[in-house]
Design an enzyme around this catalytic site. Structure first.
Site, short mmCIF file in Angstrom:
data_model
loop_
_atom_site.label_atom_id
_atom_site.label_comp_id
_atom_site.label_asym_id
_atom_site.label_seq_id
_atom_site.Cartn_x
_atom_site.Cartn_y
_atom_site.Cartn_z
N ASN A 1 0.88 -1.38 -0.03
CA ASN A 1 -0.05 0.15 0.11
C ASN A 1 0.85 1.01 0.12
O ASN A 1 1.88 1.24 0.47
CB ASN A 1 -0.91 0.05 1.24
CG ASN A 1 -1.92 1.03 1.50
OD1 ASN A 1 -2.44 1.43 0.16
ND2 ASN A 1 -2.05 1.89 2.38
N HIS A 11 0.73 5.10 1.36
CA HIS A 11 -0.02 6.05 2.53
C HIS A 11 0.62 7.46 2.48
O HIS A 11 1.78 7.56 2.52
CB HIS A 11 0.11 5.27 3.90
CG HIS A 11 -0.70 6.10 4.70
ND1 HIS A 11 -2.15 6.16 4.70
CD2 HIS A 11 -0.34 7.06 5.56
CE1 HIS A 11 -2.63 6.95 5.94
NE2 HIS A 11 -1.56 7.53 6.29
#
Ligand code: GRF
Length: 204
Positions: free
Chosen positions: A98, A100
């Site tokens: 991911n 962020h």
């Protein structure tokens, strides 16, 4: 590749000439611009509308099955704006990345740029990390920092951070593809790098 919206990180990854093939782009929002872009590049683009599947666990099971159909080595979250169920994360743990928009562990969750400005911090940035059940706290692969300017708004700060996202996400994926990322007791080591320096020079 999973996304929900504009897909600029996906685009940066697709244009980075990485030694990878993007097997498919899946969006929980059928109108996501990222799907259009995938189609324009001849990449399989799949819409799985979560509003038609109100049960999160059932939706995530469908999503996981769709992902498996494309047999990816890595699942890349690129602006996928839904919390993933623990069962989904367990199924892909170790191959789920991911990005962020903050220097984790600062500012997990939403509205990171607003919160950074509210705190008056002078350095902000972005993080690529492996996803674990602990939201926005998985092993960190790479980070990049940007200065916070006195006249920044959440939008100007977001734009400065986004430019760095577009650098570090392709880099992290390249390392993964090269088999260089090793997770050891919750920390990522970069193989064949004696200093294991996975911090890019800042965009200051
Ligand atoms: C990025 O800011 C990313 O850090 C966050 O969602 C946003 C996605 O932007 N997870 P895009 O869809 O890649 O343009």
């Amino acid at each position: 590749m999973l996304l929900s919206g504009r897909g600029s990180n996906f685009r940066a990854i697709a244009e980075a000439r990485l030694p990878i093939e993007i097997a498919a782009v899946i969006s929980n929002r059928p109108r996501a611009a990222g799907l259009e872009y995938a189609r324009s590049r001849g990449i399989a683009a799949v819409a799985l509308d979560h509003t038609e599947h109100p049960d999160r666990v059932a939706f995530d099971a469908l999503l996981a099955d769709e992902i498996e159909r494309h047999q990816p080595d890595l699942v890349v979250l690129a602006g996928y704006m839904r919390i993933l169920s623990p069962a989904f994360i367990a199924r892909f743990e170790g191959r789920l990345l991911n990005i962020h928009p903050s220097l984790l562990p600062m500012f997990p969750g939403l509205k990171t740029h607003e919160r950074a400005l509210a705190e008056g911090i002078k350095i902000h940035g972005c993080t690529v990390h492996f996803v674990t059940a602990d939201l926005d706290h998985g092993p960190i692969v790479i980070q990049a920092a940007v200065p916070v300017r006195a006249d920044d708004t959440p939008d100007t700060l977001a734009a400065r951070v986004l430019a760095q996202e577009h650098r570090i996400y392709p880099q992290a994926i390249r390392w993964f593809a090269e088999g260089r990322l090793e997770i050891n007791r919750g920390h990522v080591n970069l193989k064949d790098d004696p200093t294991s320096q996975s911090v890019l020079p800042t965009g200051m």
